[in-house]
Design an enzyme around this catalytic site. Structure first.
Site, short mmCIF file in Angstrom:
data_model
loop_
_atom_site.label_atom_id
_atom_site.label_comp_id
_atom_site.label_asym_id
_atom_site.label_seq_id
_atom_site.Cartn_x
_atom_site.Cartn_y
_atom_site.Cartn_z
N HIS A 21 0.91 -1.21 -0.15
CA HIS A 21 0.02 -0.03 0.08
C HIS A 21 0.69 1.07 -0.09
CE1 HIS A 21 -3.03 -2.59 2.15
NE2 HIS A 21 -3.80 -2.18 1.06
N LYS A 45 -17.73 -6.19 8.79
CA LYS A 45 -16.35 -6.91 8.58
C LYS A 45 -15.85 -6.95 9.88
CE LYS A 45 -12.54 -7.59 5.32
NZ LYS A 45 -12.19 -6.72 4.36
N ARG A 94 -1.07 -5.91 -8.47
CA ARG A 94 0.06 -6.89 -8.18
C ARG A 94 0.28 -7.82 -9.29
NH1 ARG A 94 -2.67 -8.23 -2.56
NH2 ARG A 94 -4.24 -8.35 -4.20
N SER A 132 -2.96 -7.89 2.92
CA SER A 132 -3.16 -7.61 4.24
C SER A 132 -3.61 -9.07 4.78
CB SER A 132 -4.16 -6.51 4.54
OG SER A 132 -3.86 -5.39 4.27
#
Ligand code: PNS
Length: 162
Positions: A21, A45, A94, A132
């Site tokens: 990030h 969440k 990515r 993450s």
């Protein structure tokens, strides 16, 4: 570029912010006059870090950048952007899998608000395997992740129950 385009939005859950990030944030902050980092408020969440913790970690990791602003948003990202005169979204990619997903999101966001443009930045290859979720997965097993997250994040991760 119109005035509105000079501010861009980099949104995510940031639970927690990673070196991947940060790489995107540092590069995007050089491209745009202002970069807003939008933390998604999602009460459904379960996260390791609460909103304030996530914001504080991002703030510490970006204190060397003077054109970065951290905000929270709830609901549709494009609605927040419209209300705040932002029309550029920045996303890091990515892998080719990311490209597929990011294109879907970009098209959906464009469909929801035709003024929105999405800019995809390739993640630095040394961070191309970091997420993450994977950080949290390996953290449960006490893995060494010091090259994957900023030091302040590592220190806070170590304080959590795994
Ligand atoms: O951390 P992530 O999973 O990369 O973040 C994804 C995020 C938060 C940017 C995306 O899920 C989002 O914008 N959520 C807010 C709701 C929304 O606008 N959904 C439509 C996306 S096409």
């Amino acid at each position: 570029m119109s005035k509105n385009n000079r501010t861009a939005m980099f949104a995510g859950s940031f639970d927690p912010i990673t070196n991947g990030h940060l790489d995107i944030i540092e590069r995007a902050s050089k491209i745009f006059d202002e970069l807003q980092i939008g933390i998604l408020i999602n009460p459904n969440k379960k996260t390791v870090f609460n909103l304030e913790e996530r914001k504080n970690l991002i703030a510490k990791c970006t204190e060397h950048l003077d054109n970065v602003k951290i905000i929270y948003f709830e609901g549709l990202l494009v609605d927040y952007c419209k209300a705040n005169d932002i029309n550029t979204l920045v996303r890091g990619v990515r892998t080719t899998q990311d490209v597929d997903y990011e294109l879907q999101m970009a098209h959906m966001n464009k469909n929801l608000n035709e003024d929105i443009e999405t800019v995809l930045l390739p993640t630095n290859v040394k961070f191309s395997f970091i997420s993450s979720s994977l950080i949290k997965e390996v953290m449960k097993f006490g893995a060494n992740i010091e090259n994957l997250v900023p030091k302040v994040v590592l220190d806070e991760l170590k304080k959590k129950e795994w």
